[in-house]
Design an enzyme around this catalytic site. Structure first.
Site, PDB file in Angstrom:
ATOM      1  N   ASP A 156      -1.949  -2.544   7.009  1.00  0.00           N
ATOM      2  CA  ASP A 156      -2.025  -2.153   8.414  1.00  0.00           C
ATOM      3  C   ASP A 156      -3.446  -2.093   8.952  1.00  0.00           C
ATOM      4  O   ASP A 156      -3.646  -1.930  10.152  1.00  0.00           O
ATOM      5  CB  ASP A 156      -1.352  -0.791   8.626  1.00  0.00           C
TER       6      ASP A 156
ATOM      7  N   ASP B  69       0.842  -1.171   0.000  1.00  0.00           N
ATOM      8  CA  ASP B  69       0.000   0.000   0.000  1.00  0.00           C
ATOM      9  C   ASP B  69       0.890   1.238   0.000  1.00  0.00           C
ATOM     10  O   ASP B  69       2.109   1.134   0.142  1.00  0.00           O
ATOM     11  CB  ASP B  69      -0.969   0.012   1.181  1.00  0.00           C
TER      12      ASP B  69
END
Length: 1097
Positions: free
Chosen positions: A793, A435
């Site tokens: 995350d 990401d």
């Protein structure tokens, strides 16, 4: 009326209603359950994955009709082969409890909202369907013990130990040899050592999962026989009507049929999201796991009250299904485990086959032509010696120590590896799906540009903007209000005296940037106090916007906005909000109709900001004057929420904000190094394609000017250039192609051929993706042979993290992401992946070095004495006991204390990722080096020393030793049998010492590098210094001295001191072997395309 006997345990057919209904007296107030148990991360991961799969199933028009009673009857008695049942996500996708009207649901379950079930019907259902409890997962303790006892090489060693005991008694009778008993005991000791190391490794890496069964509440309130009764939750049945109130834990899966206006549930135990979910009667989502009219078992009622009808109990609840999936799912075998298991199978198979051959030779030839040479006890000892010789007993210990050392080294670099065997997987990774925010970028977002239609303002200083914001009619003031009043972030305590841009915030990075922007123009706290928040919808990855409804309360706010006025503020992705807009604010703060020309100008501004790598958000508003047909403050909570959502239309575009999150300074260098290592970095982000492409170029993920899109992939006439992965020389640089795919492209779908093309690009960016699409990307990459690593995350990243070969979570990420991942970056820094990759490759490299050090002496040179003994009749040059000492002690000290601490070679991060299908831990080139090069030299030298000793001290030349068989008895060459046995014992120790010295002074130094000379990488000084090597050499020599000179070993295991000269003669032989390998390495370096280089390990 339907007969209850035909209903299954999760019945959705009607159950007969009792004919007699009575009402009870006063209701006993239930005791409030305990506070919510900590959310189980594994449950959250599975919940998220199931939710994603359900949506995919529903998008593909999945339909499953329940069979009729007639069909069920026929299927039950038919002999047709039953096919596998539907999967968990298919079952959940087929449920319609959240879709049907409440009246139909009560009819289906033959119950009533005000009466509930009667006791007889409830008892009947309880007898038929069982208790409302989840099945306990089967204990895996016996399996663990079995693996400890018989896993790895232990099974073969058990066989060897048992054979040793049997050869002592009863097979060895009437003259049992005690040494066979002692050898058996030593083998069992080796097994115990291996078990101890395996238990230690399992203990240090295992994650203890909290029991999911403690989540079930003890008691609940239900309607039975028209009364409210408190019953044990385990006695709940389908069709029961449960009373919900503040603080209770939901005892089963319930369809809500009556709710108060403030009813809310804490679903964090399943979703990991802390925000309470309102309860509704009407369906809010087709997805069973996302709708708000279902209350799931073990979630908490945090507010309000209501009634719910039990639709699933026990294992049929969502939590029960997750529990079963969790207990049934076996952990995926890591690449390293697969390699070790493959090696063990090969070794075991070879040992067994060769053992059978030796027994056949003994029975068919030796017993017939050399009857007195070897009895049954003797052949068992020979087979035992064969097993001991060929099995590198020290390897499991070396593997355990190597993994622990590397894991500790990685932890010092802020990389936490949860499962040790996954360390090596990262070294094999060929694709990293990362990401953007917080991983590749600094996660320090700031508003850099604001735009009102085509008018853009770069924010160099807030002084001028702050003066404009004083004018309540200005565009800047209205943008400040939209930012300040629709922001989920806040400042941490005691930050007032600090400059705005340096203050610590609570909330995500995007909202923090909006917060600081608004604070720089005026006090956010003052604005929020002036406008009361009436309603809000938090941001989520599905809607891609957040909403707040505000009511002016202060005098200044009433003057600015007006009395009896509500203001709806919406902030989110422009592509999502623009279709809801009908007007826009120009640079003067005036309202303008959103014409196609104006829309084009606004779109151009958005594209220009995105092209600079800025994340663009649209801030919109709508003013609602009361009384209004759209919204009324007198509505119920459920109706009011629906009204607000319907009011999220006809919006005004207040302005655009461009937020910059600069890449970390080290990222371009890290990405470049990762690319040189043959690994692709694929960006998977929620940003727009233009923004993502700009950031990708800044990070070095995209390095070419020509960037393809989905149209190129879908066009059959266009054949994108595919990387030539078989071209070793130009693999890193040739045919560089770039591709950007958006989430909308993924929603349209790609066929397999198109996915083949997508996955072949060398530079890829996936933009505007959802968590579902991220999971799809990972699975498509895996399906095409890539070894995939994924960073993440958030809670929504958990399915992709779990699906990858190795999931990498950020240390500051959610508990769910950390639980799903195999590795955690404690410093949240992408550059730490580089350290992890290097250590992952180092694990594989060092294990190969350990194996190539162990095999020449611990396998090859131990095998030939057994074969000479059987086929040439030569007294065994090496005893089984000394074979074990080499494998477990003298070889293990250098390998575990020296080799496993070796640092990386200079070309480690310049090699291509290991292909698990081709590049094996124990490959043919490694076996060739270990057996036919180093092993052959050691075997020849050790045998020469044995024959030299026998010739010099026993006066028995080699030609007399060969084919002596049963002639080895009293009087042979003028010696008694005791003298002959003594000569053999000393000769075996000479063979033993020769192997140890050649290992320590030759093979140990040769095995430290694959290509480099020992002069370029010596263990005594310089950057490659490893002082553990000389320490390990001293330990091995000390072990040899103990074995040869301590009387206990002389008496029990028939060892003996050797003449002094045999300590020194092997040293030049070892040096000669080292020089031979140095010559080989020189040829490999000088002629990298030669045959020798191609077969080099």
């Amino acid at each position: 009326m339907v007969d209850e006997k035909v209903l299954d345990s999760a019945s959705v057919q009607p159950v007969p209603r009792s004919q007699t209904i009575t009402f009870a007296g006063p209701v006993t107030k239930p005791s409030i359950g305990s506070t919510s148990a900590a959310a189980n991360p594994q449950s959250i991961i599975l919940y998220r994955t199931l939710s994603i799969k359900i949506e995919e199933t529903q998008r593909s028009d999945f339909k499953r009709l329940a069979p009729s009673i007639k069909e069920s009857f026929w299927n039950f008695f038919s002999r047709r082969k039953q096919t596998a049942g539907p999967t968990a996500d298919e079952e959940l996708a087929g449920l319609d409890f959240h879709k049907v009207e409440t009246n139909e649901l009560f009819q289906r379950f033959n119950t009533a909202e005000k009466v509930g079930l009667d006791s007889e019907a409830a008892k009947s259902r309880l007898d038929r369907n069982g208790k409302n409890v989840m099945s306990r997962p089967p204990s895996n303790l016996p399996k663990k013990i079995f693996n400890y006892m018989f896993g790895g090489f232990a099974g073969i060693l058990w066989l060897a130990g048992i054979l040793a005991i049997l050869s002592w008694k009863p097979i060895g009778e009437p003259d049992p040899q005690a040494i066979n008993l002692y050898i058996g005991c030593v083998i069992f000791l080796v097994i115990i050592i291996q078990i101890a190391f395996t238990v230690w490794q399992d203990y240090t890496t295992s994650q203890v999962m909290k029991s999911i069964h403690s989540m079930l509440p003890a008691n609940c309130i239900v309607l039975r026989d028209g009364e409210k009764k408190q019953i044990a939750s385990s006695d709940l049945v389908i069709g029961d009507v449960v009373v919900l109130s503040l603080g209770i834990k939901v005892p089963a899966d319930l369809r809500l049929v009556e709710v108060s206006s403030d009813l809310k549930f804490d679903r964090s135990i399943l979703t990991g999201e802390s925000d309470a979910i309102p309860g509704t009667v009407a369906m809010t989502d087709n997805n069973y796991l996302e709708t708000k009219n279902i209350a799931f078992m073990s979630t908490h009622c945090t507010q309000g009250s209501g009634l719910g009808i039990v639709v699933s109990t026990g294992d049929k609840t969502v939590l029960g299904r997750i529990s079963k999936l969790t207990s049934a799912k076996e952990e995926e075998t890591t690449l390293l485990q697969q390699e070790i298991n493959s090696f063990i199978i090969k070794v075991a198979s070879f040992s067994i086959v060769l053992g059978v051959i030796l027994i056949a030779v003994w029975a068919a030839w030796l017993q017939k032509y050399h009857y007195g040479f070897m009895d049954a006890s003797g052949i068992i000892i020979v087979v035992l010696a064969l097993i001991v010789a060929f099995v590198p007993e020290g390897l499991p210990v070396a593997v355990a120590i190597t993994l622990n050392i590397i894991a500790r080294r990685m932890q010092r670099s802020n990389v936490l590896c949860k499962v040790l065997t996954t360390v090596e997987t990262l070294g094999s990774v060929s694709v990293i799906c990362s990401d953007k925010t917080g991983t590749l970028t600094e996660n320090r977002m700031t508003v850099q540009t604001i735009a009102f239609a085509a008018h853009q303002v770069e924010i160099a200083s807030y002084d001028e903007l702050k003066s404009e914001a004083q004018d309540t009619s200005s565009a800047v003031r209205k943008l400040q209000l939209a930012a300040a009043l629709n922001c989920a972030a806040g400042f941490a305590a005691d930050q007032e005296d600090k400059p705005v841009n340096t203050r610590e915030t609570v909330g995500d990075a995007t909202d923090s940037a909006i917060l600081k922007f608004a604070e720089n123009l005026g006090s956010v706290q003052k604005e929020q106090e002036s406008f009361e928040e009436v309603f809000k919808i938090p941001f989520n990855s599905k809607n891609k916007w957040m909403l707040t409804l505000r009511k002016p309360t202060s005098e200044s706010a009433l003057k600015e906005i007006g009395a009896e006025t509500l203001v709806l503020y919406v902030k989110g992705a422009p592509d999502i909000l623009f279709p809801r807009c009908t007007s826009y604010m120009d640079k003067n703060g005036d309202l303008q109709r959103l014409t196609p020309e104006a829309q084009a100008a606004i779109n151009l501004s958005q594209e220009q900001l995105s092209g600079k790598g800025q994340r663009v958000l649209a801030l919109c508003s709508r003013t609602i004057v009361l009384p209004s047909k759209i919204i009324s403050l007198d509505q119920t909570a459920e109706d009011f929420a629906a009204s607000v959502e319907s009011a999220n239309a006809e919006l005004t575009i207040v302005g655009l904000v461009g937020i910059v999150d600069p890449p970390r300074k080290e990222i371009p260098g890290v990405v470049s190094t990762v690319r040189r290592a043959g690994c692709r970095v694929v960006m998977v982000t929620g940003d727009f394609s233009i923004t993502a492409t700009a950031i990708a170029k800044q990070c070095g993920i995209i390095t070419v000017n020509k960037v393809d899109n989905a149209a190129v992939v879908r066009d059959p006439s266009t054949v994108p250039t595919i990387r030539d992965e078989d071209d070793e020389e130009t693999y890193h640089n040739n045919n560089v192609t770039a591709l950007v795919i958006s989430g909308s492209d993924l929603m349209e779908g790609f066929v397999d051929r198109e996915w083949d093309i997508i996955c072949s690009y060398s530079e890829i960016v996936f933009a505007r993706t959802t968590p579902e699409q991220k999971l799809r990307i990972v699975n498509e990459m895996r399906a095409r042979g890539a070894i995939v690593g994924v960073t993440g995350d958030g809670v929504n990243d958990a399915p992709a993290l779990k699906a990858a070969h190795i999931g990498i979570a950020m240390g500051a990420g959610s508990d769910v992401a950390i639980a799903a991942a195999d590795m955690v970056l404690l410093d949240n820094n992408f550059s730490s992946i580089l350290v992890a990759m290097e250590n992952g490759r180092l694990v594989f490299d060092n294990l190969r070095k350990v194996i190539i050090y162990l095999l020449p002496a611990g396998s090859w040179s131990e095998l030939w004495p057994v074969l000479w003994n059987i086929f040439l009749g030569i007294p065994a040059p090496l005893s089984s006991f000394l074979m074990i000492i080499i494998c477990i002690f003298t070889d293990l000290a250098p390998s575990c204390l020296g080799m496993v601490f070796e640092g990386p070679e200079s070309d480690l991060m310049l090699r291509r990722p290991r292909n698990p299908k081709k590049d094996k831990l124990v490959s043919w080139d490694l076996l060739g080096q270990a057996y036919f090069f180093m092993g052959m030299m050691e075997m020849i030298c050790a045998h020469s020393m044995f024959f030299f000793y026998m010739y010099k001290y026993a006066n028995i030349p080699l030609y007399r030793l060969a084919y002596c068989y049963e002639n080895w008895a009293d009087g042979f060459m003028g010696h008694s049998i005791d003298e002959l046995n003594h000569f053999v014992s000393v000769g075996q120790c000479v063979y033993f010492v020769t192997l140890v010295i050649m290992q320590l002074f030759g093979n140990l130094f040769a095995s430290r590098t694959r290509r480099l000379s020992v002069l370029q990488k010596n263990p005594f000084w310089g950057p490659s210094r490893n002082l553990r090597i000389p320490i390990a050499m001293c330990i091995s020599i000390a072990i040899v001295i103990i074995i040869l000179y301590v009387p206990f070993f002389n008496n029990v295991f028939q060892t003996a001191p050797i003449p002094l000269e045999f300590w020194f003669i092997p040293i030049p032989l070892a040096i000669g072997m080292l020089l031979m390998d140095e010559t080989r390495k020189l040829l490999v370096r000088s002629y990298p395309k030669s045959f020798i280089a191609k077969i080099a390990w």
